[in-house]
Write a protein that holds these residues in place. Structure first.
Motif, short mmCIF file in Angstrom:
data_model
loop_
_atom_site.label_atom_id
_atom_site.label_comp_id
_atom_site.label_asym_id
_atom_site.label_seq_id
_atom_site.Cartn_x
_atom_site.Cartn_y
_atom_site.Cartn_z
N SER A 175 0.98 -0.90 -0.05
CA SER A 175 -0.29 -0.09 -0.07
C SER A 175 1.11 1.74 -0.47
CB SER A 175 -0.77 -0.24 0.86
OG SER A 175 -2.19 1.18 1.11
N ARG A 176 1.27 1.84 1.13
CA ARG A 176 2.72 2.52 0.86
C ARG A 176 3.47 3.12 -0.59
NH1 ARG A 176 8.51 1.41 3.55
NH2 ARG A 176 8.31 -0.35 1.33
N LEU A 183 1.20 9.69 -5.01
CA LEU A 183 1.31 10.92 -5.16
C LEU A 183 2.95 11.44 -6.04
CD1 LEU A 183 1.51 10.16 -1.34
CD2 LEU A 183 -0.42 11.61 -2.75
N SER A 184 3.41 10.35 -6.22
CA SER A 184 5.14 11.42 -6.78
C SER A 184 4.02 11.36 -8.75
CB SER A 184 5.76 10.16 -7.02
OG SER A 184 6.46 9.81 -5.76
N GLU A 185 3.64 10.73 -8.75
CA GLU A 185 3.49 11.16 -10.22
C GLU A 185 2.41 12.58 -10.36
OE1 GLU A 185 0.23 7.88 -11.08
OE2 GLU A 185 2.04 6.35 -11.58
N ASP A 188 4.00 17.20 -9.15
CA ASP A 188 4.90 18.70 -10.39
C ASP A 188 3.41 18.74 -11.40
OD1 ASP A 188 7.66 18.08 -9.66
OD2 ASP A 188 7.67 16.66 -10.99
N ASP A 189 2.47 18.02 -10.77
CA ASP A 189 0.84 18.46 -11.57
C ASP A 189 0.76 19.10 -10.42
OD1 ASP A 189 -1.15 18.89 -13.63
OD2 ASP A 189 -1.35 16.76 -13.66
N TRP A 190 -0.55 20.66 -10.79
CA TRP A 190 -0.88 21.77 -10.14
C TRP A 190 -2.63 21.07 -10.47
CZ3 TRP A 190 -5.00 24.47 -11.94
CH2 TRP A 190 -4.85 24.91 -12.95
#
Length: 280
Positions: A175-176, A183-185, A188-190
């Motif tokens: 799960s982690r 979250l990493s994906e 950098d995307d607002w």
């Protein structure tokens, strides 16, 4: 004087004498047969170490009898010797069992079997030959069994808790990693926060889009204000000339981002009435 003469005794015929002789010869040369007898186990209790608890011992006897008699007679011969051999075994087992603790039946069984393996009954006479082998099984007393059951239940429970913990840790690790990747994906995307909101709930799509545009517009305003402050601080340097020349680039960047150009504050360098303080 009268004399009585006893009648002469009839002699057996030659054929009768031959038959008697042949029967006797056949009895003497009859081929011996072998009969095998497996007894049901006989059981007894014998003391363990310090006589606090006994062992339950079960011994199975296997007989091999060889003789010229009938099979029934051979079995009867076994029966005549069975009880004496059982008593002999019980007496031999007792001191060996006393050397082992009540919770060590496996060790007692091993040593008893090593002992009785060499205690074979060999007996021969003119008619019958005997051979007997024995095998033992040893179990502890019932109170020892109950205590062992409690210990094993505790051990099984601990192992089950450990197994579940290992599975839970594995699931948490998966799960982690999944959340980390997710979250990493969007780092950098607002737009990611708004996309996640709509993924969780499809309600109020229009409101979400409006909020997203307002947020973007506010970011642009903050950016213009920050640039204006920086330019004001560098009016007396050649950096100011560089920033002013970059106004077109900044406007084009906001346009490419799809953000309407906000109205600059009155004292902004980008306002129509903005003037360069301190410039000649």
């Amino acid at each position: 004087m009268n004399t009585t003469v006893a009648p002469a005794r009839a002699r057996p015929s030659p054929w009768a004498r031959f038959g008697t002789w042949l029967s006797s010869l056949l009895r003497r040369v009859r081929k011996p047969i072998t009969e095998e007898v497996d007894d049901q186990p006989f059981e007894f209790w014998t003391p363990a170490l310090h006589d606090g608890f006994p062992f339950h011992v079960s011994i199975r006897l296997s007989w091999q009898v060889k003789g010229a008699g009938a099979r029934r007679a051979l079995r009867e011969a076994v029966g005549e010797r069975r009880e004496a051999f059982r008593q002999r075994l019980e007496d031999a087992v007792r001191p060996v069992a006393r050397l082992r603790a009540p919770h060590e039946p496996h060790l007692a069984e091993k040593e008893i079997n090593e002992l009785i393996k060499g205690m074979r009954l060999f007996e021969e006479d003119e008619k019958v030959q005997f051979a007997c082998t024995a095998t033992s099984r040893v179990t502890p007393a019932w109170p020892i069994v109950q205590q062992q059951q409690k210990l094993w239940l505790s051990r099984v429970a601990q192992e089950e808790m450990h197994r579940r913990a290992v599975l839970a840790v594995g699931r948490m690790r998966e799960s982690r990693e999944a959340w980390r990747s997710f979250l990493s994906e969007g780092m950098d995307d607002w737009i990611t926060p708004y996309a996640v909101r709509l993924a969780e709930s499809h309600e109020d799509v229009a409101g979400t889009v409006t909020e997203m545009l307002d947020y973007r517009r506010n970011e642009a305003s903050d950016l213009i204000a920050l640039v204006s402050q920086i330019m004001s601080a560098h009016q007396s340097t050649n950096v100011y000339d560089f920033v002013v020349s970059s106004e077109t680039v900044l406007r084009n960047t906001l346009t490419m981002m799809g953000i309407p150009m906000p109205d600059p504050p009155p004292d902004s360098l980008f306002s129509p009435s903005g003037t360069v303080r301190g410039s000649d």
